[in-house]
Design a protein around this motif. Sequence first.
Motif, PDB file in Angstrom:
ATOM      1  N   LYS A 199      35.848  26.241  42.445  1.00 30.20           N
ATOM      2  CA  LYS A 199      34.864  27.316  42.416  1.00 30.20           C
ATOM      3  C   LYS A 199      35.359  28.540  43.170  1.00 30.20           C
ATOM      4  CE  LYS A 199      31.073  26.371  40.110  1.00 30.20           C
ATOM      5  NZ  LYS A 199      30.521  27.313  39.100  1.00 30.20           N
ATOM      6  N   LEU A 200      36.030  28.314  44.302  1.00 28.38           N
ATOM      7  CA  LEU A 200      36.576  29.435  45.066  1.00 28.38           C
ATOM      8  C   LEU A 200      37.640  30.163  44.263  1.00 28.38           C
ATOM      9  CD1 LEU A 200      36.843  27.848  48.631  1.00 28.38           C
ATOM     10  CD2 LEU A 200      35.238  29.599  47.865  1.00 28.38           C
ATOM     11  N   ARG A 201      38.480  29.411  43.586  1.00 25.74           N
ATOM     12  CA  ARG A 201      39.512  30.040  42.755  1.00 25.74           C
ATOM     13  C   ARG A 201      38.887  30.802  41.595  1.00 25.74           C
ATOM     14  NH1 ARG A 201      44.079  25.210  42.310  1.00 25.74           N
ATOM     15  NH2 ARG A 201      44.720  25.252  44.508  1.00 25.74           N
ATOM     16  N   GLU A 202      37.828  30.232  41.025  1.00 32.25           N
ATOM     17  CA  GLU A 202      37.129  30.917  39.938  1.00 32.25           C
ATOM     18  C   GLU A 202      36.537  32.229  40.429  1.00 32.25           C
ATOM     19  OE1 GLU A 202      33.882  29.544  36.614  1.00 32.25           O
ATOM     20  OE2 GLU A 202      33.330  29.288  38.713  1.00 32.25           O
ATOM     21  N   PHE A 203      35.937  32.193  41.629  1.00 28.16           N
ATOM     22  CA  PHE A 203      35.362  33.415  42.199  1.00 28.16           C
ATOM     23  C   PHE A 203      36.441  34.458  42.466  1.00 28.16           C
ATOM     24  CE2 PHE A 203      34.334  35.828  46.072  1.00 28.16           C
ATOM     25  CZ  PHE A 203      33.212  36.506  45.627  1.00 28.16           C
ATOM     26  N   GLN A 204      37.556  34.011  43.030  1.00 27.72           N
ATOM     27  CA  GLN A 204      38.657  34.930  43.315  1.00 27.72           C
ATOM     28  C   GLN A 204      39.223  35.523  42.037  1.00 27.72           C
ATOM     29  OE1 GLN A 204      41.288  32.464  45.584  1.00 27.72           O
ATOM     30  NE2 GLN A 204      40.094  32.642  47.477  1.00 27.72           N
ATOM     31  N   LEU A 205      39.269  34.709  40.976  1.00 30.89           N
ATOM     32  CA  LEU A 205      39.759  35.210  39.690  1.00 30.89           C
ATOM     33  C   LEU A 205      38.820  36.273  39.126  1.00 30.89           C
ATOM     34  CD1 LEU A 205      41.896  34.928  37.459  1.00 30.89           C
ATOM     35  CD2 LEU A 205      40.464  33.162  36.416  1.00 30.89           C
ATOM     36  N   LYS A 206      37.509  35.993  39.210  1.00 27.35           N
ATOM     37  CA  LYS A 206      36.533  36.975  38.728  1.00 27.35           C
ATOM     38  C   LYS A 206      36.606  38.239  39.581  1.00 27.35           C
ATOM     39  CE  LYS A 206      33.140  33.732  36.809  1.00 27.35           C
ATOM     40  NZ  LYS A 206      31.757  33.200  36.928  1.00 27.35           N
ATOM     41  N   LEU A 207      36.809  38.039  40.887  1.00 28.64           N
ATOM     42  CA  LEU A 207      36.885  39.197  41.783  1.00 28.64           C
ATOM     43  C   LEU A 207      38.109  40.043  41.463  1.00 28.64           C
ATOM     44  CD1 LEU A 207      35.178  40.219  44.164  1.00 28.64           C
ATOM     45  CD2 LEU A 207      36.820  39.139  45.692  1.00 28.64           C
ATOM     46  N   SER A 208      39.244  39.378  41.238  1.00 32.17           N
ATOM     47  CA  SER A 208      40.464  40.116  40.931  1.00 32.17           C
ATOM     48  C   SER A 208      40.372  40.842  39.599  1.00 32.17           C
ATOM     49  CB  SER A 208      41.664  39.162  40.923  1.00 32.17           C
ATOM     50  OG  SER A 208      41.533  38.203  39.887  1.00 32.17           O
ATOM     51  N   ALA A 209      39.527  40.333  38.693  1.00 31.31           N
ATOM     52  CA  ALA A 209      39.361  40.980  37.392  1.00 31.31           C
ATOM     53  C   ALA A 209      38.482  42.221  37.476  1.00 31.31           C
ATOM     54  CB  ALA A 209      38.758  39.996  36.394  1.00 31.31           C
ATOM     55  N   THR A 210      37.743  42.380  38.573  1.00 30.75           N
ATOM     56  CA  THR A 210      36.837  43.519  38.706  1.00 30.75           C
ATOM     57  C   THR A 210      37.189  44.443  39.870  1.00 30.75           C
ATOM     58  OG1 THR A 210      35.323  42.228  40.089  1.00 30.75           O
ATOM     59  CG2 THR A 210      34.925  42.208  37.712  1.00 30.75           C
ATOM     60  N   MET A 211      38.109  44.016  40.741  1.00 34.37           N
ATOM     61  CA  MET A 211      38.414  44.789  41.938  1.00 34.37           C
ATOM     62  C   MET A 211      39.805  45.393  41.874  1.00 34.37           C
ATOM     63  SD  MET A 211      35.614  44.396  43.693  1.00 34.37           S
ATOM     64  CE  MET A 211      36.055  45.004  45.318  1.00 34.37           C
ATOM     65  N   ASP A 212      39.977  46.517  42.567  1.00 32.63           N
ATOM     66  CA  ASP A 212      41.287  47.132  42.736  1.00 32.63           C
ATOM     67  C   ASP A 212      41.889  46.609  44.028  1.00 32.63           C
ATOM     68  OD1 ASP A 212      43.330  49.311  42.127  1.00 32.63           O
ATOM     69  OD2 ASP A 212      42.670  49.903  44.130  1.00 32.63           O
ATOM     70  N   ALA A 213      43.034  45.942  43.914  1.00 34.94           N
ATOM     71  CA  ALA A 213      43.614  45.244  45.064  1.00 34.94           C
ATOM     72  C   ALA A 213      43.987  46.192  46.194  1.00 34.94           C
ATOM     73  CB  ALA A 213      44.840  44.446  44.621  1.00 34.94           C
ATOM     74  N   MET A 214      44.459  47.395  45.879  1.00 32.66           N
ATOM     75  CA  MET A 214      44.926  48.308  46.923  1.00 32.66           C
ATOM     76  C   MET A 214      43.775  48.870  47.742  1.00 32.66           C
ATOM     77  SD  MET A 214      46.916  51.972  46.634  1.00 32.66           S
ATOM     78  CE  MET A 214      48.475  51.301  46.056  1.00 32.66           C
ATOM     79  N   THR A 215      42.691  49.255  47.094  1.00 31.62           N
ATOM     80  CA  THR A 215      41.634  49.995  47.780  1.00 31.62           C
ATOM     81  C   THR A 215      40.389  49.168  48.080  1.00 31.62           C
ATOM     82  OG1 THR A 215      40.695  50.725  45.667  1.00 31.62           O
ATOM     83  CG2 THR A 215      42.402  52.118  46.670  1.00 31.62           C
ATOM     84  N   GLU A 216      40.295  47.945  47.506  1.00 30.04           N
ATOM     85  CA  GLU A 216      39.118  47.093  47.649  1.00 30.04           C
ATOM     86  C   GLU A 216      37.866  47.731  47.059  1.00 30.04           C
ATOM     87  OE1 GLU A 216      38.732  45.886  51.699  1.00 30.04           O
ATOM     88  OE2 GLU A 216      40.618  44.767  51.705  1.00 30.04           O
TER      89      GLU A 216
END
Length: 445
Positions: free
Chosen positions: A249-266
């Motif tokens: 579930k944590l990996r799923e959340f992180q995957l969804k987060l990475s699909a919607t977030m910009d890694a450099m600026t958060e």
Amino acid sequence: MDDESQKTITAMEEALAILLSGKQCEGFKLQTSVPQLQKLAGQINQLAHNFNAMSRLAADLAEGKLDGPLPCRHNYLAGPLKELHSQLRYLAWSLRQLHSGFIVNKLENTGEIFDAFNGIVDQVAAASTQAAAETTASVNSWRHHQILQALNLLHIMVLEVDDAGCLVYANRSAKEKLGQLENFDLEHTQNNALKLIAKLNREETIFPACREIYEDKSKLWYRITSDRFKLPNGQAFFFNTIEDITEWKLREFQLKLSATMDAMTETYNQKKGLARLESILLQPAPACPHCISFIDIDYLKTINDAYGHSEGDYAIQSIAKILLSCVRSSDMVCRYGGDEFLVIFEKCEEEEAKKIILRMYEKLKELNEKNPKPYTLSFSCGIASFSNCSGTVYTVPGLLKLADKKMYQCKLKKNKDWQQLQKILYIYNPPDMKKQQKPHKQTGF
């Protein structure tokens, strides 16, 4: 010693004498008005109550009765007897199953009674194995024990429940994580996973059933699967597995987060921002309009060329932090491109949006005053206000174009005066100019 104290002590001695003789003190209750003896009297009352409950259970066990009332969980005197009651109840159930021709597993308890029962199970297994060699039967006790041994090796919790709602089997993983389960009440447990199993193990459930549940107490996610099967005599059993899927579930959340977030600026990425803007346009018209702001970092290319891309990244991240620190919790900041940001002010008047942008400029001014960099951070912005009830049909491209146009008007206003440009961007100044005080920026709107 006064008469009241003497009477209380005498009553205590009589009560203890009765308890030591092995007799029950039914209806016994010590009462005293002597403060020094009240605590002791209460303890003797509790001892008498616990002793009576323990004696009743011992008498029932001596007569072979297993369906009588059990002492409360705080009765520590009866702890060993309650454990024996649980073991004997499970042994009796196993014997009834064996007598009816059902397959049962060996008991893990040690002792003469349980060893004798396990010896009977071995004999049945041997007879079943011999019969299986002469017939085409595919299931026998020996194979059943092999299956149980394999289940004990799994990290997944396995629980088997009969059609009466009684737990009849738990593998080693379930016992380690859920505790003593032989006499477990699924209907009144505080464990949400077990509550769900009790709910799923009903005739009206469509099997196989699969559910996911979050356990607040343990902060863990579980996937629960339930299936029902019947023996040849029609008896139904429910086979349940509980799998810890927290890491998944944590990996799923992180995957969804990475699909919607910009890694450099958060901040959110462009796709998420445009989707949010699209959903706002599809909502019913609110009483308050919305605003969007297109923000472009000034002279980022020049900073990259003169000082390297690490400094350019610093500029992007610094301005992103300022934007995030000033917006409301209902607003959204997303990185639209390399040096561009989009801020969505939901249910926000244009004047309120301007105040938020002004706070951003003030924060940027504070950063520049503390910033030892040879350049000054700056951005240009444009604000577009829109409302679904205004009669105008808005589209996402149209709003972005309008906000972008206003942003460029802000940028052109800054570029009119070359001297102003020199003050904003220090890299064109002589080295001694770096020591001068940095000027306050104009917002441009």
